[in-house]
Design an enzyme around this catalytic site. Sequence first.
Site, PDB file in Angstrom:
ATOM      1  N   THR A   1       0.824  -1.209   0.000  1.00  0.00           N
ATOM      2  CA  THR A   1       0.000   0.000   0.000  1.00  0.00           C
ATOM      3  C   THR A   1       0.857   1.257   0.000  1.00  0.00           C
ATOM      4  OG1 THR A   1      -1.612  -1.227   1.297  1.00  0.00           O
ATOM      5  CG2 THR A   1      -1.872   1.161   1.256  1.00  0.00           C
TER       6      THR A   1
ATOM      7  N   LEU B   1      -4.647   3.049  -8.982  1.00  0.00           N
ATOM      8  CA  LEU B   1      -5.657   3.133 -10.042  1.00  0.00           C
ATOM      9  C   LEU B   1      -6.825   2.230  -9.679  1.00  0.00           C
ATOM     10  CD1 LEU B   1      -2.685   3.453 -11.412  1.00  0.00           C
ATOM     11  CD2 LEU B   1      -3.994   3.465 -13.531  1.00  0.00           C
TER      12      LEU B   1
ATOM     13  N   VAL C   1       4.588  -9.493  14.371  1.00  0.00           N
ATOM     14  CA  VAL C   1       3.916 -10.677  14.907  1.00  0.00           C
ATOM     15  C   VAL C   1       4.793 -11.889  14.612  1.00  0.00           C
ATOM     16  CG1 VAL C   1       1.876 -12.145  14.697  1.00  0.00           C
ATOM     17  CG2 VAL C   1       1.638  -9.651  14.687  1.00  0.00           C
TER      18      VAL C   1
ATOM     19  N   HIS D   1       6.157  -6.467  -9.762  1.00  0.00           N
ATOM     20  CA  HIS D   1       5.472  -5.849 -10.911  1.00  0.00           C
ATOM     21  C   HIS D   1       6.083  -4.458 -11.071  1.00  0.00           C
ATOM     22  CE1 HIS D   1       2.356  -3.440 -12.752  1.00  0.00           C
ATOM     23  NE2 HIS D   1       1.855  -3.032 -11.608  1.00  0.00           N
TER      24      HIS D   1
ATOM     25  N   TYR E   1      -0.464   0.272 -17.946  1.00  0.00           N
ATOM     26  CA  TYR E   1      -1.416   1.278 -17.460  1.00  0.00           C
ATOM     27  C   TYR E   1      -0.655   2.558 -17.114  1.00  0.00           C
ATOM     28  CZ  TYR E   1      -0.034  -0.213 -12.694  1.00  0.00           C
ATOM     29  OH  TYR E   1       0.671  -0.517 -11.562  1.00  0.00           O
TER      30      TYR E   1
ATOM     31  N   TRP F   1      -6.492  -6.051  -3.786  1.00  0.00           N
ATOM     32  CA  TRP F   1      -5.995  -4.809  -4.374  1.00  0.00           C
ATOM     33  C   TRP F   1      -6.572  -3.614  -3.602  1.00  0.00           C
ATOM     34  CZ3 TRP F   1      -5.523  -4.612 -10.421  1.00  0.00           C
ATOM     35  CH2 TRP F   1      -4.850  -5.753 -10.870  1.00  0.00           C
TER      36      TRP F   1
ATOM     37  N   THR G   1      -8.105  -1.389  -5.015  1.00  0.00           N
ATOM     38  CA  THR G   1      -9.406  -1.256  -5.676  1.00  0.00           C
ATOM     39  C   THR G   1     -10.537  -1.910  -4.880  1.00  0.00           C
ATOM     40  OG1 THR G   1      -8.290  -1.255  -7.809  1.00  0.00           O
ATOM     41  CG2 THR G   1     -10.620  -1.848  -7.847  1.00  0.00           C
TER      42      THR G   1
ATOM     43  N   TYR H   1     -33.656 -33.438  -2.379  1.00  0.00           N
ATOM     44  CA  TYR H   1     -33.020 -32.198  -2.846  1.00  0.00           C
ATOM     45  C   TYR H   1     -33.303 -31.134  -1.798  1.00  0.00           C
ATOM     46  CZ  TYR H   1     -31.912 -28.066  -5.577  1.00  0.00           C
ATOM     47  OH  TYR H   1     -31.360 -26.872  -6.007  1.00  0.00           O
TER      48      TYR H   1
ATOM     49  N   ASP I   1     -26.921 -25.806  -2.769  1.00  0.00           N
ATOM     50  CA  ASP I   1     -28.009 -26.769  -2.947  1.00  0.00           C
ATOM     51  C   ASP I   1     -27.391 -28.156  -2.938  1.00  0.00           C
ATOM     52  OD1 ASP I   1     -26.842 -26.587  -5.506  1.00  0.00           O
ATOM     53  OD2 ASP I   1     -28.740 -26.972  -6.511  1.00  0.00           O
TER      54      ASP I   1
HETATM   55  C1  LIG Z   1       3.753  -1.647  -8.374  1.00  0.00           C
HETATM   56  C2  LIG Z   1       2.395  -1.925  -7.865  1.00  0.00           C
HETATM   57  C3  LIG Z   1       1.340  -1.226  -8.381  1.00  0.00           C
HETATM   58  C4  LIG Z   1       0.063  -1.463  -7.920  1.00  0.00           C
HETATM   59  N1  LIG Z   1      -0.960  -0.746  -8.444  1.00  0.00           N
HETATM   60  C5  LIG Z   1      -2.197  -0.911  -7.970  1.00  0.00           C
HETATM   61  C6  LIG Z   1      -3.258  -0.121  -8.482  1.00  0.00           C
HETATM   62  O1  LIG Z   1      -3.055   0.721  -9.327  1.00  0.00           O
HETATM   63  N2  LIG Z   1      -4.497  -0.361  -8.027  1.00  0.00           N
HETATM   64  C7  LIG Z   1      -4.754  -1.308  -7.092  1.00  0.00           C
HETATM   65  O2  LIG Z   1      -5.900  -1.485  -6.726  1.00  0.00           O
HETATM   66  N3  LIG Z   1      -3.771  -2.065  -6.569  1.00  0.00           N
HETATM   67  C8  LIG Z   1      -2.508  -1.887  -6.999  1.00  0.00           C
HETATM   68  N4  LIG Z   1      -1.480  -2.651  -6.500  1.00  0.00           N
HETATM   69  C9  LIG Z   1      -1.790  -3.683  -5.503  1.00  0.00           C
HETATM   70  C10 LIG Z   1      -1.949  -3.084  -4.129  1.00  0.00           C
HETATM   71  O3  LIG Z   1      -0.924  -2.199  -3.864  1.00  0.00           O
HETATM   72  C11 LIG Z   1      -1.978  -4.161  -3.052  1.00  0.00           C
HETATM   73  O4  LIG Z   1      -2.777  -5.225  -3.463  1.00  0.00           O
HETATM   74  C12 LIG Z   1      -2.515  -3.614  -1.747  1.00  0.00           C
HETATM   75  O5  LIG Z   1      -1.835  -2.453  -1.392  1.00  0.00           O
HETATM   76  C13 LIG Z   1      -2.381  -4.645  -0.644  1.00  0.00           C
HETATM   77  O6  LIG Z   1      -2.796  -4.088   0.567  1.00  0.00           O
HETATM   78  P1  LIG Z   1      -2.648  -4.894   1.924  1.00  0.00           P
HETATM   79  O7  LIG Z   1      -3.131  -4.040   2.993  1.00  0.00           O
HETATM   80  O8  LIG Z   1      -3.258  -6.235   1.744  1.00  0.00           O
HETATM   81  O9  LIG Z   1      -1.101  -5.206   2.030  1.00  0.00           O
HETATM   82  P2  LIG Z   1       0.128  -4.271   2.554  1.00  0.00           P
HETATM   83  O10 LIG Z   1      -0.071  -2.876   2.184  1.00  0.00           O
HETATM   84  O11 LIG Z   1       1.355  -4.953   2.056  1.00  0.00           O
HETATM   85  O12 LIG Z   1      -0.004  -4.416   4.063  1.00  0.00           O
HETATM   86  C14 LIG Z   1       0.353  -5.583   4.762  1.00  0.00           C
HETATM   87  C15 LIG Z   1       1.001  -5.149   6.038  1.00  0.00           C
HETATM   88  O13 LIG Z   1       1.227  -6.294   6.849  1.00  0.00           O
HETATM   89  C16 LIG Z   1       2.396  -6.030   7.592  1.00  0.00           C
HETATM   90  N5  LIG Z   1       2.939  -7.293   8.089  1.00  0.00           N
HETATM   91  C17 LIG Z   1       3.311  -8.372   7.376  1.00  0.00           C
HETATM   92  N6  LIG Z   1       3.797  -9.335   8.172  1.00  0.00           N
HETATM   93  C18 LIG Z   1       3.711  -8.852   9.427  1.00  0.00           C
HETATM   94  C19 LIG Z   1       4.061  -9.371  10.698  1.00  0.00           C
HETATM   95  N7  LIG Z   1       4.606 -10.590  10.833  1.00  0.00           N
HETATM   96  N8  LIG Z   1       3.834  -8.613  11.791  1.00  0.00           N
HETATM   97  C20 LIG Z   1       3.289  -7.362  11.683  1.00  0.00           C
HETATM   98  N9  LIG Z   1       2.968  -6.831  10.498  1.00  0.00           N
HETATM   99  C21 LIG Z   1       3.168  -7.559   9.394  1.00  0.00           C
HETATM  100  C22 LIG Z   1       3.307  -5.367   6.587  1.00  0.00           C
HETATM  101  O14 LIG Z   1       4.323  -4.638   7.180  1.00  0.00           O
HETATM  102  C23 LIG Z   1       2.342  -4.505   5.819  1.00  0.00           C
HETATM  103  O15 LIG Z   1       2.282  -3.197   6.292  1.00  0.00           O
HETATM  104  C24 LIG Z   1      -0.178  -2.439  -6.934  1.00  0.00           C
HETATM  105  C25 LIG Z   1       0.889  -3.149  -6.406  1.00  0.00           C
HETATM  106  C26 LIG Z   1       2.161  -2.903  -6.869  1.00  0.00           C
HETATM  107  C27 LIG Z   1       3.292  -3.674  -6.292  1.00  0.00           C
END
Ligand SMILES: Cc1cc2nc3c(=O)[nH]c(=O)nc-3n(C[C@H](O)[C@H](O)[C@H](O)COP(=O)(O)OP(=O)(O)OC[C@H]3O[C@@H](n4cnc5c(N)ncnc54)[C@H](O)[C@@H]3O)c2cc1C
Length: 819
Positions: free
Chosen positions: A45, A51, A173, A224, A258, A357, A359, A535, A548
């Site tokens: 994030t 986007l 964690v 990516h 994109y 995502w 999104t 059923y 079902d």
């Molecule tokens: C280059 C790129 C472009 C992208 N563009 C888009 C876009 O245009 N539109 C879109 O919708 N999506 C996009 N994405 C995807 C999107 O960024 C991610 O899917 C989304 O941000 C994931 O959010 P999240 O909260 O699941 O994960 P994260 O933001 O990765 O958050 C997970 C958190 O968990 C924490 N964590 C992990 N393990 C531990 C632990 N053991 N203890 C404590 N904390 C921990 C991490 O530190 C992290 O902060 C893009 C991704 C990339 C790489």
Amino acid sequence: MGSPRVVIIGAGIVGTNLADELTARGWDRVTVLDQGPLPLTGGSTSHAPGLVFQTSPSKTMTAFASYTVEKFLSLNVDGQWCFNQVGGLEVATTEERLSDLHRKQGWATSWGIAGRVIDPQECAKLHPLLDPTRILGGLHVETDGLAKAARAVVALTQRAQSRGAVFRGSTKVVGIEHSAGKVTGVATTTGVVPADIVVSCGGFWGPDLGALVGMDVPLLPLAHQYAKTHAIPELAGRNTELSEAGFPILRHQDQDLYFREHIDRLGIGSYAHRPMPVDLRELPGGEVTVDAMPSMLTFTEEDFAPAWEQCQQLLPCLETATIDVGFNGIFSFTPDGGPLIGESPAVAGFWIAEAVWVTHSAGVARSVAQLLVDGRSEIELHGCDVHRFEDVQLDRDYVSETSQRNFVEVYDVLHPLQPKESPRNLRVSPFHVRQRELGAVFLEAGGWERPHWFEANAALLDQLPRDWQQPARDAWSAKFHSPIAAAEAWRTRTAVALYDMTPLKRLEISGPGALALLERTTTAKMDKSVGAVTYTLALNSAGGIRSDLTVARLAQDVFQVGANGNLDLDYFRRQAGADADVTVRDITGGTCCIGVWGPRARDVVAALSRDDFSNEAFKYFRAKRVRIGGVPVTAMRLSYVGELGWELYTTADNGLRLWDALWAEGQRHGIIAAGRAAFNSLRLEKGYRAWGADMTTEHNPYEAGLDFAISRGTKDFIGRDALTGVSADTVTRRLTCLTIDDRRSVVLGSEPVFLDDEPVGYVTSAAFGHTIGAPIAYAWLPATAGPGTPVEIQYFDRRIPATVSAEPLVDPEMKKIRS
Ligand SMILES: Cc1cc2nc3c(=O)[nH]c(=O)nc-3n(C[C@H](O)[C@H](O)[C@H](O)COP(=O)(O)OP(=O)(O)OC[C@H]3O[C@@H](n4cnc5c(N)ncnc54)[C@H](O)[C@@H]3O)c2cc1C
């Protein structure tokens, strides 16, 4: 007592959205932990360009995205936007893409999003960096736009904090504490945090976090590429620091690219490179800054070079531009592209919400909050539930290969029936060898190889009566289809056919508590004589259809349940809980099933058995243990194709012998092997619903036309209360049968349906009805659209006239099936 103590792992866009959604519902003991610093944790994030293109083939994913848009529009930090609704533009440079954009515009309409396919000039007017001569058109969705994910995280954090949530950064964690199969807390680098519920929102770290409770989390971290140009003169003065962007976000999917503006620079995302799986042990360490974080790997220029050339071809302004910075950003891919939501099967209270995502983040978080607080999500989740995968699909190599494939295909034009090319042949039925000999054309589902038709039946096409002959289809609906299906349907209706039903999920629910479990969890009366087949439906607490089922009582305490998939196994296991009186077993792999169906079915099975298969001795919807060709078989007199016949179950070791016996005897009766294409057509002619496609938890039995499966007695079951006062007369929408007026027009599903020129519903399942000689489509429509109502289905860029028809279309008196 207050609300449960919840620990959310991960303060990315998913974790913060979840904290917001939970606290909005009054849960005030929420703690969010992140290993990184707050608010810029270093997860995906933290660098997401944000986007948001809302439209997808999935109704659920589109609904998640629309909610994200709606919610982020309402957020701000010190007056600065979290969503900039600049619109979304997806352009086509090939005819195939242009036509796919029309298909996509159809999905948008089906799911309630306004969008228009526009010509090149209009595209260039909206996005003046485009040269109209280089494109063929585009899909414009005004409500798409840019999410400022890192800022939304701050806004959500502040709001959740104001309602009592606690956020702790730099807290990794390292363990999940549990006792008696239930979560009790989270072990961190700074001590234990007690918890009743833990939700892992750890993004691509998900597999490591799941491993803490022995849970397989089928996602693959992949890199990516994202790059930013130096300042571009054409953008000079157009945007401010505050607005950042003014043109629609842009997709050039023909080249996996994109684009968005960053004030006077362009940001470019590329999926055009090789898949780059990431080993979590090799993430960059060190201090998290805007330019350096664990989710950012070094930009590999050579991977970007071909994409850069394509960028320059699309946008003339880039011909003289140069790349300033880039990185290989990490995020999650899954075997089928869907997110992963659900609770650990082993440790109650440990949940995950991953592979999401930006999104879809707010929508996913809202659904997870509803699951936790209300026990069910308003939006149906079967394509998102982590338990949708079969065991074989949780294998690490499988996850890696299929997730990489999804990366490669992320922007491809994909046909709804398009099978995986690999891995294949993971699961085959005992009849596989014979099916291959007959030229089976296999598609794949749940790891199973499933014949769709048999080339050996091509010879039957010469014998096909004129009124069974199907006119040529258009190129799209002809894909992964064969006219041979017509011949297979014809033989099923006029002679007899063998259908391999092995891949359908079978459960055995047994023990002294089995009856009570089924009575409680399903709608129909279960306490019937041994040999009864019923059923029935499993509903959620709101009366929505979660599955079902066909339940056969094989002994006093033994029930065989024909189910829809792994979610049913998970559901019944959870409902059984620790009850030692019930055992829920998945018997699919150890058994097999042949549907022997058609007017000659009795002739075939009776000749091979000393058991009595007469109509009097073996009634419709009854089961018996019999021997056929010397093979011990559980025979159930059922048919999904609406013909006389039986489902014959035996153990996997006996399967081939059973097939061979039926095949040999059947030769005198014109037996054939038939595939899924014929099956789907025949089931629609009979009005048999397919759960997941035709109905889900979003629909009640009355709407779906399945109220006959609800007990009229006093039986209590999950969902019953919610149906009080509901009847076929009170519903406002119905699963409706349509026949298409033009015989050549076959649709495939998810297309919007128009009544009086207004979109009012969408197609769920469709096929050419070979018996009736017309294409059929089932659709969700207003209940007022009774038989005879003319409607139109949007198929790509045209409208196809169709008519609401009384159902079922074939054998409504059930004479054939009960003969
Ligand atoms: C280059 C790129 C472009 C992208 N563009 C888009 C876009 O245009 N539109 C879109 O919708 N999506 C996009 N994405 C995807 C999107 O960024 C991610 O899917 C989304 O941000 C994931 O959010 P999240 O909260 O699941 O994960 P994260 O933001 O990765 O958050 C997970 C958190 O968990 C924490 N964590 C992990 N393990 C531990 C632990 N053991 N203890 C404590 N904390 C921990 C991490 O530190 C992290 O902060 C893009 C991704 C990339 C790489």
